[in-house]
Design a protein around this motif. Sequence first.
Motif: not given
Length: 195
Positions: A162-187
């Motif tokens: 789930a993007p960090a800019m997603m309102q995850q508290i309203d439901g993940l809509k099939g995505c996996v919970a995620n806290a960060w804007p970027y991954d470990e590779n800078g994407n």
Amino acid sequence: MPDEEDIPTSGTGEFLTAEASGETVGSGSTLRRYKVQVEDGAGVDPEEAAAEIEGILADPRGWTTDGVNSFQLVSGDSYDFEVKIATADTVDTICGQYGLDTHGEVNCAVGDQVMVNLKRWLTGSPQFDGPLHEYRALIINHEVGHRIGHGHETCPGEGMPAPAMMQQIDGLKGCVANAWPYDENGNYLSGPSVP
């Protein structure tokens, strides 16, 4: 983790500023100085909160990876925004002054303030199955993301972070919970924009 019924829903409306300052994190040319404040009586130590927030903003998976933004924790009068941890009623009042309804549950970014709901800071969210520190990282990354110009995004696809800019508290809509804007590779972990 405290029980929700033990968390105060209203407070004094007065804030204690963390007497803490730090080095600039990130190499971006846009330096954003921030203060951390906690509502008096909330039961959260301002300096401990400031140290945790400073670590979140310094994380290589955070907003400094964009190469534009850098951050510095300060305690003086010269700052760009404040991160305020406050009771639900105080968050509702301050966010409501800008036309936002946080209905005692959620956070907001308004004016030069990032308002963090005390209940969310202390207990996380039922939609987020990671550790509490990770949920706190989501709060800070999401609301600071608004401060630096990012709008809401939604789930890009089943099983994706789930993007960090997603309102995850309203439901993940099939995505996996995620806290960060970027991954470990800078994407950048993006999703479709939400109006």
